[in-house]
Design a protein around this motif. Structure first.
Motif, mmCIF file in Angstrom:
data_model
loop_
_atom_site.group_PDB
_atom_site.id
_atom_site.type_symbol
_atom_site.label_atom_id
_atom_site.label_comp_id
_atom_site.label_asym_id
_atom_site.label_seq_id
_atom_site.Cartn_x
_atom_site.Cartn_y
_atom_site.Cartn_z
ATOM 1 N N VAL A 89 0.852 -1.179 0.000
ATOM 2 C CA VAL A 89 0.000 0.000 0.000
ATOM 3 C C VAL A 89 0.888 1.230 0.000
ATOM 4 O O VAL A 89 1.694 1.433 0.912
ATOM 5 N N ASP A 90 0.784 2.041 -1.060
ATOM 6 C CA ASP A 90 1.544 3.285 -1.115
ATOM 7 C C ASP A 90 0.562 4.449 -1.120
ATOM 8 O O ASP A 90 -0.624 4.284 -0.821
ATOM 9 N N THR A 91 1.039 5.628 -1.426
ATOM 10 C CA THR A 91 0.176 6.802 -1.388
ATOM 11 C C THR A 91 -0.894 6.771 -2.474
ATOM 12 O O THR A 91 -1.892 7.485 -2.388
ATOM 13 N N LYS A 92 -0.695 5.937 -3.479
ATOM 14 C CA LYS A 92 -1.680 5.842 -4.565
ATOM 15 C C LYS A 92 -2.729 4.769 -4.308
ATOM 16 O O LYS A 92 -3.911 4.972 -4.566
ATOM 17 N N GLY A 93 -2.303 3.618 -3.811
ATOM 18 C CA GLY A 93 -3.271 2.549 -3.597
ATOM 19 C C GLY A 93 -2.617 1.227 -3.293
ATOM 20 O O GLY A 93 -1.490 1.164 -2.791
ATOM 21 N N LEU A 94 -3.331 0.132 -3.617
ATOM 22 C CA LEU A 94 -2.844 -1.217 -3.360
ATOM 23 C C LEU A 94 -2.126 -1.731 -4.599
ATOM 24 O O LEU A 94 -2.743 -2.068 -5.606
ATOM 25 N N LEU A 95 -0.816 -1.808 -4.519
ATOM 26 C CA LEU A 95 0.025 -2.258 -5.626
ATOM 27 C C LEU A 95 0.279 -3.747 -5.487
ATOM 28 O O LEU A 95 0.684 -4.223 -4.425
ATOM 29 N N ILE A 96 0.022 -4.495 -6.560
ATOM 30 C CA ILE A 96 0.293 -5.931 -6.540
ATOM 31 C C ILE A 96 1.386 -6.267 -7.537
ATOM 32 O O ILE A 96 1.518 -5.650 -8.586
ATOM 33 N N LYS A 97 2.171 -7.276 -7.186
ATOM 34 C CA LYS A 97 3.172 -7.827 -8.096
ATOM 35 C C LYS A 97 3.190 -9.330 -7.876
ATOM 36 O O LYS A 97 3.491 -9.796 -6.771
ATOM 37 N N ALA A 98 2.822 -10.087 -8.906
ATOM 38 C CA ALA A 98 2.727 -11.536 -8.779
ATOM 39 C C ALA A 98 3.705 -12.226 -9.715
ATOM 40 O O ALA A 98 3.811 -11.877 -10.885
ATOM 41 N N ASN A 99 4.415 -13.195 -9.182
ATOM 42 C CA ASN A 99 5.286 -14.064 -9.959
ATOM 43 C C ASN A 99 4.529 -15.366 -10.160
ATOM 44 O O ASN A 99 4.489 -16.229 -9.278
ATOM 45 N N LEU A 100 3.882 -15.511 -11.326
ATOM 46 C CA LEU A 100 3.005 -16.646 -11.550
ATOM 47 C C LEU A 100 3.774 -17.966 -11.564
ATOM 48 O O LEU A 100 4.900 -18.042 -12.049
ATOM 49 N N ALA A 101 3.131 -18.993 -11.037
ATOM 50 C CA ALA A 101 3.750 -20.312 -10.941
ATOM 51 C C ALA A 101 4.111 -20.843 -12.333
ATOM 52 O O ALA A 101 3.321 -20.710 -13.276
ATOM 53 N N PRO A 102 5.300 -21.462 -12.472
ATOM 54 C CA PRO A 102 5.755 -21.978 -13.774
ATOM 55 C C PRO A 102 5.113 -23.314 -14.103
ATOM 56 O O PRO A 102 5.781 -24.315 -14.375
ATOM 57 N N ILE A 103 3.792 -23.337 -14.077
ATOM 58 C CA ILE A 103 3.018 -24.520 -14.440
ATOM 59 C C ILE A 103 2.167 -24.151 -15.652
ATOM 60 O O ILE A 103 2.106 -22.988 -16.051
ATOM 61 N N GLN A 104 1.498 -25.121 -16.245
ATOM 62 C CA GLN A 104 0.735 -24.828 -17.454
ATOM 63 C C GLN A 104 -0.350 -23.787 -17.213
ATOM 64 O O GLN A 104 -0.569 -22.898 -18.044
ATOM 65 N N ALA A 105 -1.015 -23.862 -16.063
ATOM 66 C CA ALA A 105 -2.059 -22.881 -15.752
ATOM 67 C C ALA A 105 -1.478 -21.474 -15.676
ATOM 68 O O ALA A 105 -2.074 -20.510 -16.173
ATOM 69 N N GLY A 106 -0.299 -21.345 -15.045
ATOM 70 C CA GLY A 106 0.352 -20.042 -14.964
ATOM 71 C C GLY A 106 0.741 -19.527 -16.338
ATOM 72 O O GLY A 106 0.562 -18.351 -16.647
ATOM 73 N N LYS A 107 1.272 -20.414 -17.178
ATOM 74 C CA LYS A 107 1.665 -20.018 -18.539
ATOM 75 C C LYS A 107 0.451 -19.599 -19.355
ATOM 76 O O LYS A 107 0.503 -18.637 -20.127
ATOM 77 N N ASP A 108 -0.664 -20.323 -19.175
ATOM 78 C CA ASP A 108 -1.885 -19.991 -19.915
ATOM 79 C C ASP A 108 -2.399 -18.619 -19.522
ATOM 80 O O ASP A 108 -2.719 -17.786 -20.388
ATOM 81 N N VAL A 109 -2.489 -18.370 -18.216
ATOM 82 C CA VAL A 109 -3.004 -17.083 -17.742
ATOM 83 C C VAL A 109 -2.067 -15.952 -18.148
ATOM 84 O O VAL A 109 -2.508 -14.897 -18.612
ATOM 85 N N TYR A 110 -0.767 -16.174 -18.009
ATOM 86 C CA TYR A 110 0.197 -15.142 -18.389
ATOM 87 C C TYR A 110 0.090 -14.819 -19.877
ATOM 88 O O TYR A 110 0.103 -13.654 -20.286
ATOM 89 N N GLY A 111 -0.020 -15.867 -20.702
ATOM 90 C CA GLY A 111 -0.127 -15.648 -22.142
ATOM 91 C C GLY A 111 -1.378 -14.876 -22.515
ATOM 92 O O GLY A 111 -1.341 -13.994 -23.385
ATOM 93 N N LEU A 112 -2.486 -15.164 -21.846
ATOM 94 C CA LEU A 112 -3.740 -14.454 -22.123
ATOM 95 C C LEU A 112 -3.664 -13.002 -21.673
ATOM 96 O O LEU A 112 -4.195 -12.106 -22.332
ATOM 97 N N ILE A 113 -2.991 -12.768 -20.546
ATOM 98 C CA ILE A 113 -2.799 -11.395 -20.078
ATOM 99 C C ILE A 113 -1.891 -10.639 -21.045
ATOM 100 O O ILE A 113 -2.151 -9.491 -21.406
ATOM 101 N N GLN A 114 -0.839 -11.302 -21.481
ATOM 102 C CA GLN A 114 0.126 -10.681 -22.384
ATOM 103 C C GLN A 114 -0.530 -10.283 -23.701
ATOM 104 O O GLN A 114 -0.237 -9.233 -24.266
ATOM 105 N N ARG A 115 -1.449 -11.111 -24.196
ATOM 106 C CA ARG A 115 -2.148 -10.822 -25.453
ATOM 107 C C ARG A 115 -3.276 -9.815 -25.277
ATOM 108 O O ARG A 115 -3.796 -9.276 -26.243
#
Length: 208
Positions: A89-115
């Motif tokens: 939590v900074d002066t702007k709001g709730l900042l998130i940073k996630a390192n997605l798990a290196p599994i197929q589900a993580g790769k799928d979600v990351y790829g969809l976010i990236q696109r």
């Protein structure tokens, strides 16, 4: 949206410009402080919500998972408990940073976010204290009780303000009034209060 006494907010989700050592990093602001947001409009009347600058003070952030669509049936992709998910939590709001798990589900979600197929996120929470200003039709969240999860979502009930992918900022969009019937009940209550006031005024004039 409210489910099982938990509320949910949606916001844009960003992908980090450069993966760190081939890690799948996503980042963004899940909530912005002191920025009124139009939650819904009923009969041309806007309803707002604002998160107080101290709303996250004392909130339970000890074990927050990163999910997909808040689903308990989907594998957890990151978590604060093992430090693969950071919530700050900074002066702007709730900042998130996630390192997605290196599994197929993580790769799928990351790829969809990236696109850009998935470009929104949401967080679930319960509120310890809030207030409502009937004059401005604004709910102010004063204190969060617990943050239950943050999620990548494909179909939020309310879209947030758009952001550039490389900006990393986002605005909270889903709220207390996301259930339209709740807002309609509030409108009905305000109308009833106005009618009662007018009736009292008429009775007062009759006694003069």
């Amino acid at each position: 949206m409210t489910m099982n006494n938990k509320e949910y907010r949606s916001a844009p989700l960003a992908v980090a410009d450069q993966p760190e050592d081939n890690q799948m990093i996503v980042t963004g602001y899940a909530a912005v402080l002191e920025q009124p947001t139009v939650i819904c409009s009923i009969d041309g009347i806007n309803y707002y919500e604002v998160i107080d600058k101290d709303a996250f003070v004392g909130a339970d952030l000890s074990d927050v998972p990163f999910k997909y669509n808040h689903s308990d049936d989907f594998l957890v992709l990151a978590r604060t408990r093992n430090k693969t998910l950071d919530l700050n939590v900074d002066t702007k709001g709730l900042l998130i940073k996630a390192n997605l798990a290196p599994i197929q589900a993580g790769k799928d979600v990351y790829g969809l976010i990236q696109r850009g197929d998935i470009d929104k996120m949401s967080f679930g929470f319960t509120v310890a204290n809030d207030s409502y200003d009937s004059q401005t039709r604004t709910r102010r969240i004063l204190k969060f009780e617990k943050i239950w999860d943050v999620s990548a979502v494909d179909t939020p009930a309310y879209d947030g303000t758009s952001i550039d992918v490389d900006d990393g900022s986002a605005i909270s969009a889903r709220s207390y009034f996301s259930a339209k019937r709740d807002a309609e009940k509030l409108v009905q209550k305000e109308q009833a209060e106005q009618q009662n006031k007018e009736q009292r005024d008429r009775l007062y004039l009759m006694t003069l």
